[in-house]
Design a protein around this motif. Structure first.
Motif, PDB file in Angstrom:
ATOM      1  N   ALA A 174       9.548  25.357  23.545  1.00 10.20           N
ATOM      2  CA  ALA A 174      10.220  26.526  24.093  1.00 10.20           C
ATOM      3  C   ALA A 174      11.062  26.155  25.309  1.00 10.20           C
ATOM      4  CB  ALA A 174       9.186  27.578  24.476  1.00 10.20           C
ATOM      5  N   PHE A 175      10.548  25.292  26.169  1.00 10.59           N
ATOM      6  CA  PHE A 175      11.302  24.884  27.348  1.00 10.59           C
ATOM      7  C   PHE A 175      12.535  24.061  26.962  1.00 10.59           C
ATOM      8  CE2 PHE A 175       7.641  25.880  30.152  1.00 10.59           C
ATOM      9  CZ  PHE A 175       8.344  26.576  31.114  1.00 10.59           C
ATOM     10  N   ILE A 176      12.411  23.287  25.905  1.00 13.07           N
ATOM     11  CA  ILE A 176      13.587  22.542  25.429  1.00 13.07           C
ATOM     12  C   ILE A 176      14.673  23.519  24.978  1.00 13.07           C
ATOM     13  CG2 ILE A 176      14.422  20.996  23.619  1.00 13.07           C
ATOM     14  CD1 ILE A 176      11.671  19.621  23.720  1.00 13.07           C
ATOM     15  N   ALA A 177      14.263  24.554  24.209  1.00 13.40           N
ATOM     16  CA  ALA A 177      15.223  25.573  23.770  1.00 13.40           C
ATOM     17  C   ALA A 177      15.829  26.305  24.969  1.00 13.40           C
ATOM     18  CB  ALA A 177      14.536  26.566  22.837  1.00 13.40           C
ATOM     19  N   THR A 178      15.000  26.587  25.972  1.00 17.93           N
ATOM     20  CA  THR A 178      15.482  27.292  27.158  1.00 17.93           C
ATOM     21  C   THR A 178      16.446  26.423  27.961  1.00 17.93           C
ATOM     22  OG1 THR A 178      13.423  28.553  27.287  1.00 17.93           O
ATOM     23  CG2 THR A 178      14.767  28.456  29.283  1.00 17.93           C
ATOM     24  N   ALA A 179      16.161  25.131  28.046  1.00 15.44           N
ATOM     25  CA  ALA A 179      17.061  24.220  28.760  1.00 15.44           C
ATOM     26  C   ALA A 179      18.433  24.175  28.080  1.00 15.44           C
ATOM     27  CB  ALA A 179      16.457  22.825  28.816  1.00 15.44           C
ATOM     28  N   ILE A 180      18.422  24.128  26.751  1.00 16.43           N
ATOM     29  CA  ILE A 180      19.688  24.125  26.006  1.00 16.43           C
ATOM     30  C   ILE A 180      20.443  25.434  26.251  1.00 16.43           C
ATOM     31  CG2 ILE A 180      20.706  24.133  23.700  1.00 16.43           C
ATOM     32  CD1 ILE A 180      18.371  22.295  22.841  1.00 16.43           C
ATOM     33  N   ALA A 181      19.707  26.548  26.211  1.00 10.36           N
ATOM     34  CA  ALA A 181      20.335  27.851  26.436  1.00 10.36           C
ATOM     35  C   ALA A 181      20.909  27.934  27.849  1.00 10.36           C
ATOM     36  CB  ALA A 181      19.309  28.962  26.219  1.00 10.36           C
ATOM     37  N   GLY A 182      20.138  27.436  28.827  1.00  6.95           N
ATOM     38  CA  GLY A 182      20.630  27.455  30.202  1.00  6.95           C
ATOM     39  C   GLY A 182      21.903  26.652  30.363  1.00  6.95           C
ATOM     40  N   ALA A 183      21.951  25.487  29.709  1.00  6.47           N
ATOM     41  CA  ALA A 183      23.147  24.653  29.784  1.00  6.47           C
ATOM     42  C   ALA A 183      24.347  25.349  29.148  1.00  6.47           C
ATOM     43  CB  ALA A 183      22.882  23.308  29.100  1.00  6.47           C
ATOM     44  N   VAL A 184      24.111  26.016  28.015  1.00  4.35           N
ATOM     45  CA  VAL A 184      25.199  26.727  27.328  1.00  4.35           C
ATOM     46  C   VAL A 184      25.729  27.858  28.195  1.00  4.35           C
ATOM     47  CG1 VAL A 184      25.736  28.230  25.360  1.00  4.35           C
ATOM     48  CG2 VAL A 184      24.418  26.137  25.002  1.00  4.35           C
ATOM     49  N   VAL A 185      24.831  28.639  28.787  1.00  4.84           N
ATOM     50  CA  VAL A 185      25.257  29.745  29.661  1.00  4.84           C
ATOM     51  C   VAL A 185      25.998  29.196  30.877  1.00  4.84           C
ATOM     52  CG1 VAL A 185      24.456  31.622  31.141  1.00  4.84           C
ATOM     53  CG2 VAL A 185      23.385  31.251  28.902  1.00  4.84           C
ATOM     54  N   TRP A 186      25.485  28.154  31.452  1.00  2.00           N
ATOM     55  CA  TRP A 186      26.067  27.547  32.653  1.00  2.00           C
ATOM     56  C   TRP A 186      27.473  27.002  32.385  1.00  2.00           C
ATOM     57  CZ3 TRP A 186      24.142  22.288  34.952  1.00  2.00           C
ATOM     58  CH2 TRP A 186      24.724  22.079  36.198  1.00  2.00           C
ATOM     59  N   LEU A 187      27.643  26.333  31.241  1.00  2.00           N
ATOM     60  CA  LEU A 187      28.911  25.652  30.962  1.00  2.00           C
ATOM     61  C   LEU A 187      29.937  26.529  30.255  1.00  2.00           C
ATOM     62  CD1 LEU A 187      27.486  22.198  29.805  1.00  2.00           C
ATOM     63  CD2 LEU A 187      28.465  22.781  32.040  1.00  2.00           C
ATOM     64  N   THR A 188      29.475  27.518  29.463  1.00  2.77           N
ATOM     65  CA  THR A 188      30.407  28.319  28.655  1.00  2.77           C
ATOM     66  C   THR A 188      30.412  29.799  29.005  1.00  2.77           C
ATOM     67  OG1 THR A 188      28.817  28.847  26.890  1.00  2.77           O
ATOM     68  CG2 THR A 188      29.959  26.715  26.746  1.00  2.77           C
ATOM     69  N   GLY A 189      29.371  30.284  29.699  1.00  2.97           N
ATOM     70  CA  GLY A 189      29.294  31.703  29.995  1.00  2.97           C
ATOM     71  C   GLY A 189      28.791  32.546  28.842  1.00  2.97           C
ATOM     72  N   PHE A 190      28.336  31.909  27.766  1.00  2.92           N
ATOM     73  CA  PHE A 190      27.814  32.627  26.592  1.00  2.92           C
ATOM     74  C   PHE A 190      26.370  33.058  26.887  1.00  2.92           C
ATOM     75  CE2 PHE A 190      25.846  32.483  22.243  1.00  2.92           C
ATOM     76  CZ  PHE A 190      26.537  33.577  21.727  1.00  2.92           C
ATOM     77  N   VAL A 191      26.223  34.242  27.500  1.00  2.00           N
ATOM     78  CA  VAL A 191      24.915  34.679  27.977  1.00  2.00           C
ATOM     79  C   VAL A 191      23.944  35.012  26.839  1.00  2.00           C
ATOM     80  CG1 VAL A 191      25.790  35.531  30.181  1.00  2.00           C
ATOM     81  CG2 VAL A 191      25.738  37.071  28.191  1.00  2.00           C
ATOM     82  N   GLU A 192      24.498  35.270  25.646  1.00  2.00           N
ATOM     83  CA  GLU A 192      23.623  35.571  24.509  1.00  2.00           C
ATOM     84  C   GLU A 192      22.734  34.385  24.128  1.00  2.00           C
ATOM     85  OE1 GLU A 192      26.760  36.312  24.699  1.00  2.00           O
ATOM     86  OE2 GLU A 192      27.091  38.414  24.140  1.00  2.00           O
ATOM     87  N   ALA A 193      23.121  33.196  24.584  1.00  3.03           N
ATOM     88  CA  ALA A 193      22.312  32.007  24.282  1.00  3.03           C
ATOM     89  C   ALA A 193      20.906  32.147  24.844  1.00  3.03           C
ATOM     90  CB  ALA A 193      22.976  30.755  24.850  1.00  3.03           C
ATOM     91  N   ASP A 194      20.775  32.870  25.963  1.00  2.00           N
ATOM     92  CA  ASP A 194      19.462  33.078  26.574  1.00  2.00           C
ATOM     93  C   ASP A 194      18.557  33.890  25.639  1.00  2.00           C
ATOM     94  OD1 ASP A 194      17.814  32.987  29.189  1.00  2.00           O
ATOM     95  OD2 ASP A 194      17.808  35.111  28.667  1.00  2.00           O
ATOM     96  N   ALA A 195      19.102  34.947  25.048  1.00  2.00           N
ATOM     97  CA  ALA A 195      18.318  35.774  24.127  1.00  2.00           C
ATOM     98  C   ALA A 195      18.000  35.007  22.844  1.00  2.00           C
ATOM     99  CB  ALA A 195      19.083  37.052  23.792  1.00  2.00           C
ATOM    100  N   ILE A 196      18.946  34.194  22.392  1.00  2.00           N
ATOM    101  CA  ILE A 196      18.705  33.387  21.185  1.00  2.00           C
ATOM    102  C   ILE A 196      17.561  32.415  21.422  1.00  2.00           C
ATOM    103  CG2 ILE A 196      19.698  31.619  19.676  1.00  2.00           C
ATOM    104  CD1 ILE A 196      22.428  33.037  20.079  1.00  2.00           C
TER     105      ILE A 196
END
Length: 323
Positions: A174-196
């Protein structure tokens, strides 16, 4: 305990089962993992609220179930170590299975909640501090690696300890998925990645939770161990010289990794029932690791009414002439 009838029809017993589990070592490793998880969980809740991240809060909720699962495991280990007495003839060994089932049900319930929240966040996205989520998730990965290693050092043949291990291992993913989501939000602004990421965590929780509920349910229903086929065991028992028939064959688990067997065995009139019993016990120990057995041995010449009015379950007969 092992039971047999001698040539005079008298019942004899002997004790030849052994249960060796390092409960003290398990408690030490589980307590260390609990300390790591509880400390980080508090910090993660604070960061998750500040960052507005459902993925981090989901992970923190998962870590709460991790901590609860370890506490349950520690309590169950202590209860299971108590000697059998009174009406609890097996002691409290199945407290471990209750703990494992509670872990599984908790995972399933938490997964339902996080699926609901994840879908809601996809429909109505919230602002998320991606960089903060990413850094926190990386720390979470390190903490979970350490906690996973601690629990892997305990006795994972116990479904109770395995339940706690599955909690921690799923949290690592789960933390690996969250780290990926955090990086996506941070770099692209795609906030839906957090919910995914939260939905991915929920899916992992369903997988682990269902596995624990199913495995503990098999033990409560007194099914044979998952890797053991009673049909094969019955046929093997009738392959011993002198055995004419085996019925009332029951195989179950007292607790995880501790199988038990009982059976009614009919032997040929001239067979040495004591020798046959010894061979049966050796076969069960060597081929299947079953040391807790109750074998009722009778000669075929004994009238049916003196040993079993009706067989329960399938009967296994020897294929030898005269068997």
């Amino acid at each position: 305990m092992k039971e047999h009838r001698n040539g005079d029809g008298e019942v004899a017993h002997d004790h030849a089962h052994q249960h060796g589990v390092s409960a003290d070592a398990d408690r030490r490793w589980l307590a260390l993992a609990l300390g790591l998880i509880a400390t980080f969980m508090v910090a993660e809740v604070i960061v998750g609220v500040l960052a507005g991240s459902l993925a981090l809060i989901t992970d923190a909720g998962h870590m709460l179930t991790d901590a609860a699962s370890i506490v349950l495991a520690l309590i169950a280990i202590r209860l299971a170590a108590r000697p059998a007495k009174g009406s609890y003839t097996y002691g409290l060994k199945r407290a471990e299975i209750l703990s494992a089932q509670a872990n599984g049900i908790t995972l399933l319930l938490m997964a339902c909640y996080f699926v609901f929240e994840g879908v809601r966040r996809l429909i109505n996205p919230h602002e998320v501090e991606g960089g903060l989520v990413f850094v926190t998730a990386l720390v979470g990965i390190a903490v979970n690696v350490a906690a996973t290693w601690c629990i892997s050092r305990a006795n994972r043949s116990s479904l109770n300890v395995e339940g706690a291990y599955q909690h921690i291992l799923n949290d690592l993913f789960a933390f690996i998925a969250t780290a990926i989501a955090g990086a996506v939000v941070w770099l692209t602004g795609f906030v839906e990645a957090d919910a995914i990421a939260a939905l991915v965590v929920a899916a992992l929780m369903v997988k682990a939770g269902w596995g624990l509920v199913r495995a503990s349910g098999r033990i409560f229903m007194e099914a044979a161990p998952q890797n053991m086929d009673p049909e094969i065991v019955g046929r093997q028992l009738t392959s011993i010289d002198g055995v004419a028939e085996v019925h009332d064959l029951h195989i179950w688990e007292i607790t995880s990794g501790q199988a038990a067997l009982s059976a009614h065995v009919l032997v040929d009139t001239r067979a040495d029932c004591h020798g046959v019993r010894a061979q049966l016990e050796e076969l069960l120990h060597t081929d299947h690791g079953i040391d807790h057995t109750t074998l009722q041995i009778d000669h075929t010449a004994v009238p049916a009414g003196d040993h079993c009015a009706e067989a329960h379950g399938p009967s296994y007969r020897s294929g030898r002439d005269g068997g």
